[in-house]
Scaffold this active site. Structure first.
Site, PDB file in Angstrom:
ATOM      1  N   ARG A   1      -1.632  -1.601  -6.710  1.00 22.01           N
ATOM      2  CA  ARG A   1      -1.746  -2.771  -5.820  1.00 22.01           C
ATOM      3  C   ARG A   1      -2.556  -3.871  -6.503  1.00 22.01           C
ATOM      4  O   ARG A   1      -2.218  -5.055  -6.402  1.00 22.01           O
ATOM      5  CB  ARG A   1      -2.393  -2.342  -4.501  1.00 22.01           C
ATOM      6  CG  ARG A   1      -2.511  -3.432  -3.458  1.00 22.01           C
ATOM      7  CD  ARG A   1      -2.729  -2.812  -2.094  1.00 22.01           C
ATOM      8  NE  ARG A   1      -3.369  -3.700  -1.147  1.00 22.01           N
ATOM      9  CZ  ARG A   1      -2.757  -4.641  -0.418  1.00 22.01           C
ATOM     10  NH1 ARG A   1      -1.452  -4.837  -0.566  1.00 22.01           N
ATOM     11  NH2 ARG A   1      -3.411  -5.376   0.439  1.00 22.01           N
TER      12      ARG A   1
ATOM     13  N   HIS B   1      -4.035  -9.767   2.404  1.00 25.42           N
ATOM     14  CA  HIS B   1      -5.492  -9.926   2.346  1.00 25.42           C
ATOM     15  C   HIS B   1      -5.923 -11.074   3.246  1.00 25.42           C
ATOM     16  O   HIS B   1      -5.321 -12.143   3.232  1.00 25.42           O
ATOM     17  CB  HIS B   1      -5.940 -10.184   0.903  1.00 25.42           C
ATOM     18  CG  HIS B   1      -5.801  -9.000   0.016  1.00 25.42           C
ATOM     19  ND1 HIS B   1      -4.889  -8.949  -1.018  1.00 25.42           N
ATOM     20  CD2 HIS B   1      -6.430  -7.800   0.012  1.00 25.42           C
ATOM     21  CE1 HIS B   1      -4.981  -7.770  -1.625  1.00 25.42           C
ATOM     22  NE2 HIS B   1      -5.899  -7.058  -1.018  1.00 25.42           N
TER      23      HIS B   1
ATOM     24  N   LYS C   1      -2.375  -2.303   7.548  1.00 28.77           N
ATOM     25  CA  LYS C   1      -3.721  -1.737   7.688  1.00 28.77           C
ATOM     26  C   LYS C   1      -4.590  -2.550   8.643  1.00 28.77           C
ATOM     27  O   LYS C   1      -5.396  -2.000   9.383  1.00 28.77           O
ATOM     28  CB  LYS C   1      -4.381  -1.663   6.306  1.00 28.77           C
ATOM     29  CG  LYS C   1      -5.729  -0.968   6.277  1.00 28.77           C
ATOM     30  CD  LYS C   1      -6.274  -0.942   4.872  1.00 28.77           C
ATOM     31  CE  LYS C   1      -7.655  -0.312   4.827  1.00 28.77           C
ATOM     32  NZ  LYS C   1      -8.211  -0.320   3.447  1.00 28.77           N
TER      33      LYS C   1
ATOM     34  N   ARG D   1       0.839  -1.187   0.000  1.00 29.27           N
ATOM     35  CA  ARG D   1       0.000   0.000   0.000  1.00 29.27           C
ATOM     36  C   ARG D   1       0.879   1.244   0.000  1.00 29.27           C
ATOM     37  O   ARG D   1       2.026   1.204   0.470  1.00 29.27           O
ATOM     38  CB  ARG D   1      -0.909   0.020   1.231  1.00 29.27           C
ATOM     39  CG  ARG D   1      -1.858  -1.166   1.314  1.00 29.27           C
ATOM     40  CD  ARG D   1      -2.671  -1.106   2.609  1.00 29.27           C
ATOM     41  NE  ARG D   1      -3.605  -2.226   2.695  1.00 29.27           N
ATOM     42  CZ  ARG D   1      -3.337  -3.382   3.305  1.00 29.27           C
ATOM     43  NH1 ARG D   1      -2.156  -3.572   3.874  1.00 29.27           N
ATOM     44  NH2 ARG D   1      -4.239  -4.348   3.343  1.00 29.27           N
TER      45      ARG D   1
ATOM     46  N   HIS E   1      -3.659   3.418  -6.055  1.00 22.31           N
ATOM     47  CA  HIS E   1      -4.057   2.137  -5.460  1.00 22.31           C
ATOM     48  C   HIS E   1      -4.256   1.053  -6.517  1.00 22.31           C
ATOM     49  O   HIS E   1      -4.188  -0.139  -6.203  1.00 22.31           O
ATOM     50  CB  HIS E   1      -5.339   2.313  -4.641  1.00 22.31           C
ATOM     51  CG  HIS E   1      -5.570   1.214  -3.659  1.00 22.31           C
ATOM     52  ND1 HIS E   1      -4.782   1.006  -2.546  1.00 22.31           N
ATOM     53  CD2 HIS E   1      -6.499   0.225  -3.634  1.00 22.31           C
ATOM     54  CE1 HIS E   1      -5.216  -0.039  -1.875  1.00 22.31           C
ATOM     55  NE2 HIS E   1      -6.256  -0.542  -2.506  1.00 22.31           N
TER      56      HIS E   1
ATOM     57  N   TYR F   1      -9.020  -7.762  -5.756  1.00 29.07           N
ATOM     58  CA  TYR F   1      -7.742  -7.175  -6.160  1.00 29.07           C
ATOM     59  C   TYR F   1      -7.083  -7.932  -7.315  1.00 29.07           C
ATOM     60  O   TYR F   1      -5.980  -7.612  -7.718  1.00 29.07           O
ATOM     61  CB  TYR F   1      -6.785  -7.140  -4.967  1.00 29.07           C
ATOM     62  CG  TYR F   1      -6.990  -5.950  -4.086  1.00 29.07           C
ATOM     63  CD1 TYR F   1      -6.183  -4.823  -4.195  1.00 29.07           C
ATOM     64  CD2 TYR F   1      -8.005  -5.914  -3.148  1.00 29.07           C
ATOM     65  CE1 TYR F   1      -6.378  -3.714  -3.395  1.00 29.07           C
ATOM     66  CE2 TYR F   1      -8.217  -4.816  -2.341  1.00 29.07           C
ATOM     67  CZ  TYR F   1      -7.396  -3.724  -2.468  1.00 29.07           C
ATOM     68  OH  TYR F   1      -7.602  -2.625  -1.689  1.00 29.07           O
TER      69      TYR F   1
END
Length: 200
Positions: free
Chosen positions: A163, A186, A102, A77, A160, A195
């Protein structure tokens, strides 16, 4: 994000009612209609766009180009990249360590030869342990990024999305779901699917 926040609030209220003895006739959050989850973006970076983007980044600064390459190579990120310290980089073992991601957990990310060469090429600043000391925060980087994006004339693209691009490339390298989720951080297959946009 709104749905996650509502779920957290609902859980706190349920816990207060069931375990802490707080009286409420019902959980008010459960009467709120939750917003729809936005469909996942499927924006991939074409080879031509990548070359144009990196060229414009290079014109801006070598640090900007390095951030973008690291994002593509590691699926990190933006905040994780901007806040990296030199103590988080293990050149010898080809690993970057995210001490607090995160979701609040530590993550070890394997570094490709390209990533290692980028880190070796970066100049350190006296008195600062930050790898990318040129930007104090994500927001200060974003203003630079927007200028680069405008000059690149690449439409409908966000930082983003890199990613998403990096995650898709990991699958195209034949890594399995466990390996990719370990790298990207994830927690669920559902999020990982959001993603991942494989190229035919």
């Amino acid at each position: 994000t709104v749905i996650k926040d509502l779920n957290t609030l609902s859980h706190v209220i349920d816990t207060a009612i069931k375990e802490w003895g707080c009286y409420l006739p019902s959980n008010p959050v459960k009467n709120i209609r939750k917003p729809r989850v936005n469909p996942s973006r499927s924006r991939r970076l074409s080879l031509e766009e990548e070359l144009i983007l990196l060229a414009q980044c290079r014109k801006h600064s070598s640090a900007m180009e390095s951030v973008v390459i690291i994002a593509i190579e590691t699926a990190m990120r933006l905040g994780e990249i901007i806040n990296m310290n030199w103590g988080d980089i293990d050149i010898e073992n080809h690993i970057a360590i995210i001490n607090e991601s995160k979701n609040g957990e530590m993550r070890k990310i394997p570094l490709s030869d390209i990533s290692i060469n980028i880190f070796k090429s970066l100049t350190k600043r006296l008195g600062s342990d930050k790898v990318f000391w040129q930007w104090k925060s994500v927001s200060s980087f974003e203003s630079s990024w927007q200028r680069v994006l405008i000059k690149s004339d690449i439409q409908d693209f966000r930082f983003h999305d890199l990613r998403h691009e990096a995650t898709s490339r990991l699958f195209e390298m034949n890594l399995n779901m466990i390996e990719v989720s370990t790298i990207t951080g994830h927690k669920t297959l559902q999020m990982l699917k959001r993603y991942t946009h494989l190229s035919v």
